[in-house]
Design a protein around this motif. Structure first.
Motif, PDB file in Angstrom:
ATOM      1  N   ALA A 188      22.189 -62.181   4.902  1.00  0.00           N
ATOM      2  CA  ALA A 188      22.343 -60.744   5.467  1.00  0.00           C
ATOM      3  C   ALA A 188      23.479 -60.378   4.543  1.00  0.00           C
ATOM      4  O   ALA A 188      23.508 -59.161   4.085  1.00  0.00           O
ATOM      5  CB  ALA A 188      22.435 -60.829   6.844  1.00  0.00           C
ATOM      6  N   TYR A 205      13.449 -63.192  10.736  1.00  0.00           N
ATOM      7  CA  TYR A 205      14.070 -62.131  10.833  1.00  0.00           C
ATOM      8  C   TYR A 205      13.645 -60.957  10.093  1.00  0.00           C
ATOM      9  O   TYR A 205      12.822 -61.072   9.165  1.00  0.00           O
ATOM     10  CB  TYR A 205      15.716 -62.544  10.680  1.00  0.00           C
ATOM     11  N   ARG A 206      13.930 -59.842  10.606  1.00  0.00           N
ATOM     12  CA  ARG A 206      13.660 -58.675   9.690  1.00  0.00           C
ATOM     13  C   ARG A 206      14.624 -57.389  10.160  1.00  0.00           C
ATOM     14  O   ARG A 206      15.373 -57.818  11.046  1.00  0.00           O
ATOM     15  CB  ARG A 206      12.389 -58.121   9.853  1.00  0.00           C
ATOM     16  N   TYR A 207      14.697 -56.368   9.305  1.00  0.00           N
ATOM     17  CA  TYR A 207      15.642 -55.289   9.622  1.00  0.00           C
ATOM     18  C   TYR A 207      14.683 -54.107  10.202  1.00  0.00           C
ATOM     19  O   TYR A 207      13.479 -53.692   9.906  1.00  0.00           O
ATOM     20  CB  TYR A 207      15.964 -54.707   8.352  1.00  0.00           C
ATOM     21  N   LYS A 255      14.720 -50.390  12.206  1.00  0.00           N
ATOM     22  CA  LYS A 255      15.321 -48.941  12.342  1.00  0.00           C
ATOM     23  C   LYS A 255      15.813 -48.772  13.665  1.00  0.00           C
ATOM     24  O   LYS A 255      14.908 -48.515  14.437  1.00  0.00           O
ATOM     25  CB  LYS A 255      14.542 -47.870  11.754  1.00  0.00           C
ATOM     26  N   LEU A 313      15.917 -61.105   0.835  1.00  0.00           N
ATOM     27  CA  LEU A 313      15.087 -60.673   2.166  1.00  0.00           C
ATOM     28  C   LEU A 313      14.214 -61.568   2.366  1.00  0.00           C
ATOM     29  O   LEU A 313      13.693 -61.728   3.623  1.00  0.00           O
ATOM     30  CB  LEU A 313      14.741 -59.205   1.820  1.00  0.00           C
ATOM     31  N   PHE A 336      19.613 -49.288   9.973  1.00  0.00           N
ATOM     32  CA  PHE A 336      18.807 -50.589   9.797  1.00  0.00           C
ATOM     33  C   PHE A 336      19.519 -51.800  10.559  1.00  0.00           C
ATOM     34  O   PHE A 336      21.041 -51.885   9.863  1.00  0.00           O
ATOM     35  CB  PHE A 336      18.205 -50.866   8.479  1.00  0.00           C
ATOM     36  N   THR A 337      19.317 -52.648  11.541  1.00  0.00           N
ATOM     37  CA  THR A 337      20.128 -53.601  11.794  1.00  0.00           C
ATOM     38  C   THR A 337      19.130 -54.941  11.647  1.00  0.00           C
ATOM     39  O   THR A 337      18.015 -54.905  11.951  1.00  0.00           O
ATOM     40  CB  THR A 337      20.449 -53.450  13.371  1.00  0.00           C
ATOM     41  N   LEU A 338      19.627 -56.037  11.688  1.00  0.00           N
ATOM     42  CA  LEU A 338      19.023 -57.277  11.590  1.00  0.00           C
ATOM     43  C   LEU A 338      18.522 -57.832  13.216  1.00  0.00           C
ATOM     44  O   LEU A 338      19.242 -57.344  14.117  1.00  0.00           O
ATOM     45  CB  LEU A 338      19.972 -58.555  11.135  1.00  0.00           C
ATOM     46  N   THR A 391      23.601 -57.421   1.768  1.00  0.00           N
ATOM     47  CA  THR A 391      24.557 -56.096   1.717  1.00  0.00           C
ATOM     48  C   THR A 391      25.026 -55.774   0.516  1.00  0.00           C
ATOM     49  O   THR A 391      25.363 -54.798  -0.066  1.00  0.00           O
ATOM     50  CB  THR A 391      25.331 -56.140   2.970  1.00  0.00           C
ATOM     51  N   ASP A 410      17.658 -57.238  18.615  1.00  0.00           N
ATOM     52  CA  ASP A 410      18.739 -56.827  17.641  1.00  0.00           C
ATOM     53  C   ASP A 410      19.796 -58.052  17.908  1.00  0.00           C
ATOM     54  O   ASP A 410      20.241 -58.202  18.961  1.00  0.00           O
ATOM     55  CB  ASP A 410      19.349 -55.604  18.259  1.00  0.00           C
TER      56      ASP A 410
END
Length: 310
Positions: free
Chosen positions: A144, A171-173, A175, A163, A181-183, A148, A126
């Motif tokens: 990012a 990087y990815r999101y 849960k 994305l 969802f966080t980067l 949003t 995270d």
């Protein structure tokens, strides 16, 4: 509100000034003289009521809002847990430095998401963790934010393109436990000091399943000692205080990789499993993974399934 920590981050306080390596770096804290006691107290008191960090903080640090809240949460906890709350500016400055340094130097906790075999996995860290937030490339940070905004505007095509940029950078999101969802950044990890059977080998699947049971979906602490020639981080892995390599060796799911790690306890754990004929040691003639790789290297490469020889 005094915004004491904001002034420290911004660097316009003569009393307490952080050193910035780059504009996107999390600062490394150094005491000069002191920090305003009443300002800091007001900032933390406001945070305890509103759970909001000082307005404008994001203008001076690239870290996510979640990371900023994490800093203030830890500072507030440290203030409350002090046997004697700071009474002078010098004591307040010392508390800030000690708390933020602990955050900077803390071991990174990650959630395992991809386990390749018995001695390798991928993890996603995270970017809210302060040490990780300092390393987010500017283009990822900007993508990012734009994504949003695109999602809020229901511009799915633009969000999808952004994305792609994020994923291409590694990087990815993910849960989280709060269903948000966080980067996160992807790291490939090679367990230090052990070598498990390859998936095509006898006991390869069993070895992988053993690692899955130990760490899948759990929070881990990884101590990284370097990087191998394939770009993987070499590290020791702990899960709730349990040393994962120790468990794999004691249960007979991996070999001690003596060519790269001379720790005597590893040799002892392997000997213990071998004498008890646990795991792969119950096989009549277990094959060393590094020797198997050398024997099958050409064959697997022809089948577009290259293997990594150490």
């Amino acid at each position: 509100m005094g915004n004491a920590i904001l002034r420290c981050l911004r660097g316009d306080s003569d009393d307490y000034r952080p050193h910035h390596e780059t504009q996107t770096s999390v600062p490394y804290w150094t005491i000069q003289v002191n920090v305003g006691l009443s300002d800091l107290s007001n900032d933390l008191n406001n945070f305890s009521i509103t759970s909001q960090v000082p307005g404008g903080l994001s203008q001076y640090v690239a870290s996510s809002k979640k990371a900023q809240i994490y800093w203030y949460k830890k500072l507030h906890e440290a203030w409350q847990e002090s046997s004697l709350p700071p009474r002078t500016s010098e004591e307040a400055a010392r508390l800030v430095v000690q708390t933020l340094r602990r955050i900077q130097n803390a071991d990174i906790e990650v959630d395992a998401s991809v386990i390749a075999d018995g001695d390798g996995l991928s993890v996603y860290v995270d970017t809210a963790y302060p040490r990780e937030s300092a390393n987010v490339p500017r283009e990822v940070h900007e993508a990012a934010i734009e994504r949003t905004e695109a999602q809020a505007a229901k511009d799915s095509a633009r969000a999808h393109e952004l994305l792609k940029i994020i994923k291409k950078a590694g990087y990815r999101y993910i849960k989280g436990h709060d269903n948000k969802f966080t980067l996160a950044r992807k790291y490939r990890i090679r367990l230090r000091g052990i070598d498990a059977p390859e998936m095509a080998m006898t006991y390869g699947q069993e070895s992988k399943e053993a690692l899955v049971k130990l760490i899948q979906g759990k929070s881990l602490t990884i101590h990284v000692y370097g990087e191998d020639c394939y770009g993987r981080s070499i590290g020791d892995i702990y899960c709730n205080g349990v040393f994962i390599q120790e468990q794999l060796l004691k249960r007979g799911f991996a070999w001690h990789f003596k060519a790269y790690d001379q720790r005597p306890e590893f040799a002892n754990w392997q000997k213990e499993a071998r004498l008890a004929r646990r795991g792969l040691w119950g096989l009549p003639n277990p094959e060393k993974p590094w020797e198997w790789r050398k024997t099958h290297r050409n064959e697997l490469t022809k089948n577009n399934n290259p293997i990594q020889v150490y």
